[in-house]
Scaffold this active site. Structure first.
Site, mmCIF file in Angstrom:
data_model
loop_
_atom_site.group_PDB
_atom_site.id
_atom_site.type_symbol
_atom_site.label_atom_id
_atom_site.label_comp_id
_atom_site.label_asym_id
_atom_site.label_seq_id
_atom_site.Cartn_x
_atom_site.Cartn_y
_atom_site.Cartn_z
ATOM 1 N N SER A 113 0.658 -1.104 0.035
ATOM 2 C CA SER A 113 -0.049 0.039 0.048
ATOM 3 C C SER A 113 0.793 1.129 0.087
ATOM 4 O O SER A 113 2.186 1.215 0.229
ATOM 5 C CB SER A 113 -0.894 -0.071 1.127
ATOM 6 O OG SER A 113 -1.601 1.269 1.675
ATOM 7 N N TYR A 122 -1.933 -0.879 10.793
ATOM 8 C CA TYR A 122 -2.085 -1.398 9.248
ATOM 9 C C TYR A 122 -0.852 -0.938 8.560
ATOM 10 O O TYR A 122 -0.341 -1.615 7.739
ATOM 11 C CB TYR A 122 -3.538 -0.542 8.498
ATOM 12 C CG TYR A 122 -3.447 -0.818 7.176
ATOM 13 C CD1 TYR A 122 -4.104 -1.989 6.627
ATOM 14 C CD2 TYR A 122 -3.205 0.438 6.274
ATOM 15 C CE1 TYR A 122 -4.161 -2.223 5.352
ATOM 16 C CE2 TYR A 122 -3.311 -0.095 4.608
ATOM 17 C CZ TYR A 122 -3.845 -1.181 4.292
ATOM 18 O OH TYR A 122 -3.921 -1.428 2.986
#
Length: 258
Positions: free
Chosen positions: A156, A169
């Protein structure tokens, strides 16, 4: 239980073509995984799709085979190493090799750390990081024996920055990026690519996390998010390169995302 469509239901596309690869995709029931399955199958590769939601996999494989592509599925839980090994070993038994693994499965229950959502922290570690490691461990021996293979890990843009509502995350995605770069440097035979999507319109914000935070992200997705197909095309680009060319990292985000 692992289930596969009968061989009579699998339509072969360009089976003798030298570019055709056996590609395993985790988290293939929606989002980037589903888009990657569609893109890679349309490119003539044989896709083996894994996820927990088997009903969605059945529908996706049906659509792909009806379109003349080559696809099959297996139920998969990336947090369970035995499940991942069975997923890979099944493909090896039927096809003799795994050319590409797309480690895509992920979760993103966003919230402030002060909320102490420890179960969700552990879930992100289990799926986003441990799931990637399980995939690598399952395919690496065969790839090293063949001296050929490609591992693609979906991280990401959160692997490049830390956000206050996504600390854990981000930590898992930083780790995936580090694992990818380290693994790439271990060998001159295998290719390793890390793909870092920006805001992408998937189901990641639809479960878990703080509802206010997740709602804000969904609003941002509506404004600047991109389609999963954009990420799928980036993955397809990396797969399509010659065996002696490694695409180390791809960052893909919307033009409007800052």
């Amino acid at each position: 239980m692992t289930k596969y469509p009968p061989r009579s239901e699998i339509v072969m596309q360009n089976p003798s073509s030298s570019h055709r690869k056996v590609v395993l995709v985790t988290g293939a029931s929606s989002g980037i995984g589903e888009a990657s399955a569609r893109h890679l199958a349309a490119a003539g590769h044989h896709v083996v799709l894994g996820a927990r939601r088997v009903d969605r996999l059945i529908q996706l494989v049906s659509e792909l085979t009806e379109a003349g592509h080559d696809a099959e599925y297996a139920q998969l839980d990336v947090t369970d190493f035995e499940s991942v090994k069975a997923f890979v070993e099944g493909a090896l038994t039927r096809h003799g090799r795994v050319d590409v693994l797309v480690n895509n499965a992920g979760v993103m229950p966003l919230a402030l750390m002060q909320d102490l959502r420890v179960d969700e922290w552990n879930q992100m570690i289990d799926v986003n990081l441990r799931g990637v490691l399980h995939g690598i461990a399952a395919v690496l021996p065969g790839m090293r024996e063949r001296q050929s293979g490609h591992i693609i890990n979906v991280a990401s843009t959160a692997a490049h920055r830390a956000d206050p509502t996504g600390v854990v995350y981000c930590a898992t995605k930083f780790a995936v990026r580090a694992v990818s770069d380290g693994l790439r440097q271990e060998t001159t035979d295998l290719r390793v690519t890390v793909v870092c999507p920006g805001l992408t319109r998937t189901e990641l914000t639809h479960s878990g996390g703080d509802e206010q935070v997740q709602g804000a992200v969904r609003t941002a997705l509506d404004a600047v998010g991109i389609s999963p197909s954009a990420i799928a095309e980036a993955i397809g680009y990396a797969v399509a390169q010659p065996a002696n060319v490694n695409v180390n990292e791809i960052i893909v985000q919307g033009t409007a995302q800052v």
